[in-house]
Design a protein around this motif. Structure first.
Motif, PDB file in Angstrom:
ATOM      1  N   SER A  80     -14.198   8.386  -0.735  1.00  0.00           N
ATOM      2  CA  SER A  80     -12.853   8.796  -1.145  1.00  0.00           C
ATOM      3  C   SER A  80     -12.601   8.564  -2.641  1.00  0.00           C
ATOM      4  O   SER A  80     -11.676   9.137  -3.203  1.00  0.00           O
ATOM      5  CB  SER A  80     -11.788   8.071  -0.325  1.00  0.00           C
ATOM      6  OG  SER A  80     -11.667   6.710  -0.739  1.00  0.00           O
ATOM      7  N   ALA A 132     -11.478  -1.076  -6.864  1.00  0.00           N
ATOM      8  CA  ALA A 132     -11.343  -0.688  -5.455  1.00  0.00           C
ATOM      9  C   ALA A 132     -12.671  -0.854  -4.740  1.00  0.00           C
ATOM     10  O   ALA A 132     -12.744  -1.450  -3.649  1.00  0.00           O
ATOM     11  CB  ALA A 132     -10.856   0.755  -5.338  1.00  0.00           C
ATOM     12  N   ASP A 191      -7.426  -0.157  -1.394  1.00  0.00           N
ATOM     13  CA  ASP A 191      -6.626   1.061  -1.306  1.00  0.00           C
ATOM     14  C   ASP A 191      -5.597   1.125  -2.439  1.00  0.00           C
ATOM     15  O   ASP A 191      -5.366   2.179  -3.021  1.00  0.00           O
ATOM     16  CB  ASP A 191      -5.907   1.156   0.040  1.00  0.00           C
ATOM     17  CG  ASP A 191      -6.854   1.327   1.211  1.00  0.00           C
ATOM     18  OD1 ASP A 191      -8.043   1.601   0.981  1.00  0.00           O
ATOM     19  OD2 ASP A 191      -6.403   1.173   2.354  1.00  0.00           O
ATOM     20  N   ASP A 194      -7.250  -3.548   2.208  1.00  0.00           N
ATOM     21  CA  ASP A 194      -6.091  -2.759   1.782  1.00  0.00           C
ATOM     22  C   ASP A 194      -5.882  -2.847   0.278  1.00  0.00           C
ATOM     23  O   ASP A 194      -5.409  -1.910  -0.345  1.00  0.00           O
ATOM     24  CB  ASP A 194      -4.807  -3.253   2.462  1.00  0.00           C
ATOM     25  CG  ASP A 194      -4.661  -2.735   3.868  1.00  0.00           C
ATOM     26  OD1 ASP A 194      -5.363  -1.762   4.213  1.00  0.00           O
ATOM     27  OD2 ASP A 194      -3.849  -3.281   4.619  1.00  0.00           O
ATOM     28  N   LEU A 230     -14.583   5.038   2.656  1.00  0.00           N
ATOM     29  CA  LEU A 230     -13.743   4.605   1.551  1.00  0.00           C
ATOM     30  C   LEU A 230     -14.401   4.881   0.198  1.00  0.00           C
ATOM     31  O   LEU A 230     -13.754   5.374  -0.730  1.00  0.00           O
ATOM     32  CB  LEU A 230     -13.408   3.126   1.682  1.00  0.00           C
ATOM     33  CG  LEU A 230     -12.438   2.768   2.820  1.00  0.00           C
ATOM     34  CD1 LEU A 230     -12.408   1.265   3.032  1.00  0.00           C
ATOM     35  CD2 LEU A 230     -11.051   3.313   2.555  1.00  0.00           C
ATOM     36  N   TRP A 235     -13.456  -3.435  -1.643  1.00  0.00           N
ATOM     37  CA  TRP A 235     -13.890  -2.930  -0.350  1.00  0.00           C
ATOM     38  C   TRP A 235     -15.230  -3.531   0.043  1.00  0.00           C
ATOM     39  O   TRP A 235     -15.429  -3.913   1.187  1.00  0.00           O
ATOM     40  CB  TRP A 235     -13.987  -1.412  -0.364  1.00  0.00           C
ATOM     41  CG  TRP A 235     -12.654  -0.718  -0.318  1.00  0.00           C
ATOM     42  CD1 TRP A 235     -11.500  -1.174   0.244  1.00  0.00           C
ATOM     43  CD2 TRP A 235     -12.335   0.559  -0.862  1.00  0.00           C
ATOM     44  NE1 TRP A 235     -10.488  -0.252   0.088  1.00  0.00           N
ATOM     45  CE2 TRP A 235     -10.977   0.819  -0.581  1.00  0.00           C
ATOM     46  CE3 TRP A 235     -13.078   1.519  -1.548  1.00  0.00           C
ATOM     47  CZ2 TRP A 235     -10.341   1.988  -0.954  1.00  0.00           C
ATOM     48  CZ3 TRP A 235     -12.444   2.694  -1.931  1.00  0.00           C
ATOM     49  CH2 TRP A 235     -11.086   2.920  -1.636  1.00  0.00           C
ATOM     50  N   ARG A 250       0.836  -1.207   0.000  1.00  0.00           N
ATOM     51  CA  ARG A 250       0.000   0.000   0.000  1.00  0.00           C
ATOM     52  C   ARG A 250       0.874   1.263   0.000  1.00  0.00           C
ATOM     53  O   ARG A 250       0.605   2.230  -0.715  1.00  0.00           O
ATOM     54  CB  ARG A 250      -0.921  -0.009   1.218  1.00  0.00           C
ATOM     55  CG  ARG A 250      -1.873   1.144   1.225  1.00  0.00           C
ATOM     56  CD  ARG A 250      -2.887   0.961   2.348  1.00  0.00           C
ATOM     57  NE  ARG A 250      -3.812   2.064   2.332  1.00  0.00           N
ATOM     58  CZ  ARG A 250      -3.898   2.967   3.286  1.00  0.00           C
ATOM     59  NH1 ARG A 250      -3.138   2.890   4.356  1.00  0.00           N
ATOM     60  NH2 ARG A 250      -4.757   3.949   3.202  1.00  0.00           N
TER      61      ARG A 250
END
Length: 120
Positions: A118, A97, A72, A69, A115, A101, A31
């Motif tokens: 984001s 992503a 991410d 992760d 998340l 998630w 990451r």
């Protein structure tokens, strides 16, 4: 905070420290390497960013771990493609992503909502 040139050496220091104690396939290390790739592109070193991200994404694809992760990492890949002006690949990475998630976190988990926000 919008200062990638200042963040770049800090991310590199973090990678150097993590490598002393963790395997190359460690999620935290990968990451952080994804962050470094994005920062590299942000500071104008597109070739280094692309190469670093390709290595990270290959390691993630080969991993048997099911971690949020990894979402991410794909979010950083999306940001890298956005910075390169590549909306198609960026959208694909954002979708990956989100998929990861959602697979890793319960729908009621407040972290999931943050998340997903984001990615906007």
């Amino acid at each position: 905070e919008g200062r990638p040139a200042e963040a770049l050496p800090i991310a590199q220091q973090a990678i150097d420290l993590l490598r002393r104690f963790r395997a190359e396939s460690d999620p935290m290390l990968l990451r952080t390497r994804a962050l470094l790739a994005w920062l590299s592109v942000q500071t104008g070193d597109v070739a280094a960013g692309d190469a670093a991200m390709a290595t990270v994404l290959q390691a993630v694809r080969e991993s048997t771990l099911k971690l949020d992760d990894w979402g991410d990492v794909y979010a950083f890949a999306a940001r890298l493609e956005d910075a390169r002006g590549q909306p198609g690949p960026a959208a694909q990475y954002r979708a990956e992503a989100e998929r990861r998630w959602r697979a890793a976190l319960d729908p009621d988990n407040p972290r999931l909502a943050a998340l997903l926000d984001s990615l906007q």
